[in-house]
Design a protein around this motif. Sequence first.
Motif, short mmCIF file in Angstrom:
data_model
loop_
_atom_site.label_atom_id
_atom_site.label_comp_id
_atom_site.label_asym_id
_atom_site.label_seq_id
_atom_site.Cartn_x
_atom_site.Cartn_y
_atom_site.Cartn_z
N ASN A 46 37.85 43.18 43.30
CA ASN A 46 38.92 43.17 44.30
C ASN A 46 40.14 44.01 43.91
O ASN A 46 40.86 44.50 44.77
CB ASN A 46 39.35 41.73 44.61
CG ASN A 46 39.88 40.99 43.39
OD1 ASN A 46 39.63 41.35 42.25
ND2 ASN A 46 40.63 39.93 43.64
N LYS A 47 40.39 44.18 42.60
CA LYS A 47 41.62 44.87 42.19
C LYS A 47 41.62 46.33 42.66
O LYS A 47 42.68 46.91 42.86
CB LYS A 47 41.83 44.79 40.68
CG LYS A 47 41.86 43.37 40.12
CD LYS A 47 42.83 42.48 40.85
CE LYS A 47 42.93 41.05 40.34
NZ LYS A 47 41.68 40.31 40.19
N THR A 97 44.99 38.60 46.84
CA THR A 97 43.82 38.73 47.70
C THR A 97 43.94 37.77 48.87
O THR A 97 43.79 38.15 50.04
CB THR A 97 42.53 38.45 46.90
OG1 THR A 97 42.49 39.38 45.81
CG2 THR A 97 41.29 38.57 47.74
N GLY A 148 43.66 33.84 41.95
CA GLY A 148 44.14 33.82 40.57
C GLY A 148 45.58 34.28 40.42
O GLY A 148 46.34 33.76 39.60
N SER A 149 45.97 35.28 41.23
CA SER A 149 47.38 35.66 41.27
C SER A 149 47.89 35.72 42.71
O SER A 149 49.06 35.99 42.95
CB SER A 149 47.62 36.99 40.55
OG SER A 149 46.94 38.05 41.19
N GLY A 150 47.01 35.46 43.67
CA GLY A 150 47.42 35.21 45.05
C GLY A 150 47.35 36.40 46.00
O GLY A 150 47.37 36.22 47.22
N ASN A 205 40.03 41.41 34.53
CA ASN A 205 39.35 42.40 35.38
C ASN A 205 40.35 43.40 35.92
O ASN A 205 40.03 44.57 36.12
CB ASN A 205 38.67 41.69 36.56
CG ASN A 205 37.58 40.74 36.12
OD1 ASN A 205 36.68 41.12 35.40
ND2 ASN A 205 37.69 39.48 36.54
N LYS A 264 43.45 46.95 45.90
CA LYS A 264 44.92 46.92 45.73
C LYS A 264 45.40 48.18 45.03
O LYS A 264 46.44 48.76 45.39
CB LYS A 264 45.33 45.71 44.90
CG LYS A 264 44.78 44.36 45.35
CD LYS A 264 45.25 43.29 44.37
CE LYS A 264 44.60 41.96 44.59
NZ LYS A 264 45.27 40.90 43.83
N THR A 313 34.67 38.75 44.74
CA THR A 313 35.75 39.60 44.23
C THR A 313 35.40 40.28 42.91
O THR A 313 36.25 40.93 42.30
CB THR A 313 37.02 38.75 44.08
OG1 THR A 313 36.64 37.47 43.54
CG2 THR A 313 37.69 38.52 45.42
C1 LIG Z 1 41.74 38.86 39.97
C2 LIG Z 1 40.48 38.27 40.46
C3 LIG Z 1 40.47 37.29 41.47
C4 LIG Z 1 41.72 36.71 42.05
O1 LIG Z 1 42.39 37.60 42.91
P1 LIG Z 1 43.96 37.47 43.05
O2 LIG Z 1 44.30 38.48 44.06
O3 LIG Z 1 44.51 37.76 41.68
O4 LIG Z 1 44.28 36.08 43.46
C5 LIG Z 1 39.26 36.81 41.92
N1 LIG Z 1 38.11 37.24 41.39
C6 LIG Z 1 38.06 38.17 40.41
C7 LIG Z 1 36.75 38.55 39.87
C8 LIG Z 1 39.25 38.71 39.92
O5 LIG Z 1 39.21 39.61 38.94
#
Ligand SMILES: *Cc1c(COP(=O)(O)O)cnc(C)c1O
Length: 336
Positions: A52-53, A199, A195-197, A81, A56, A319
């Motif tokens: 997912n990163k 997504t 995890g950090s919001g 990740n 962004k 993700t």
């Molecule tokens: C970072 C991450 C998430 C969480 O996404 P956020 O936008 O940080 O909440 C979910 N799955 C994976 C594999 C990630 O690396």
Amino acid sequence: MPIDYPSRIPLARLPTPLQPLDRLTEKYSTPHGGPRLWVKRDDLTESGMSGNKLRKLEFIAGAAREGGCDTLITCGGIQSNHCRTTALVGARLGMRVQLILRGEHSGTSDGNLLVDQLAGASCAFYSPREYFSRQAELFDYWRDFYQQRGHRALCIPTGASDGLGIWGYISGAEELLGDCREAGFEPGQIVCATGSGGTQAGLTLGCYLLGASTRVTGFAVCDSAEYFQEKVRQDVAEWADGREGGVDPAALDVNVNADYIGPGYAIAEEPVYRTIAEVANLEGILLDPVYTGKAFHGLLQELHRGSYQGCENLVFVHTGGHFGLFPHREHFGFLQ
Ligand SMILES: *Cc1c(COP(=O)(O)O)cnc(C)c1O
């Protein structure tokens, strides 16, 4: 009205596939009156840069280039990740990458950290205490460090979750709703790991902007439901700041399920590892223990409880996180 996106550097292989999960649906959902399950394969956004990163970072890289930056600085855990994706994006674009990593480096490099090093990122390691208590100072230190050497750095917050990074999943929501339309439905639910919001913030805002009646739920992998309620709205507020016809973050329906975090961030119990094995076995899809495996395990528990009755189609956003699976190899002893 079409969404007016800021500049981005195309890096991801888009659109990613939307796939039905028919064997999992039959086993876990239908018996409890639940929806047909689908997966949006954002683990396939790229190979090394997968996950997912990357969505962004397309927008963040666009802003870095527009701002004349030649260096990216970001932070995360040793198996982040986000850091691994940033390291490869920097290499791909010819930018330096400085990583501020939480934890001790113990001998061999594995998983994401190995990729960081292959990509040529500079890694600085800090104890969790120092990492959390001095994070702003550490960013300042490294920004100054590069500035004094004639470089210009862009600082990217944890997980690239801020008013700029959430464009990635506004765009991801638009793509996903389009995939669903083509498949003949509007999803009742979109589910992701949080995890950090960012997504969840992007998906929630994207669905809202596009007038979809879809409910977006994030399964937290750390912190608390209250924390992410606040964090998601904060990212949206930052995005809306100075924008015409802005969105009132308080008006958004932010759904966080924090019941499946387990012992803590990046620590999972055996049922999560068993879910990972079962999804690989039944659907040929690899989940990771830190994010997607934990969230998917939570999703299966909620299906069992009948939480999604009345929803016809549920899409799980995969993700990514494959590289984080291997450092957990010792938890899969039950496979032998
Ligand atoms: C970072 C991450 C998430 C969480 O996404 P956020 O936008 O940080 O909440 C979910 N799955 C994976 C594999 C990630 O690396």
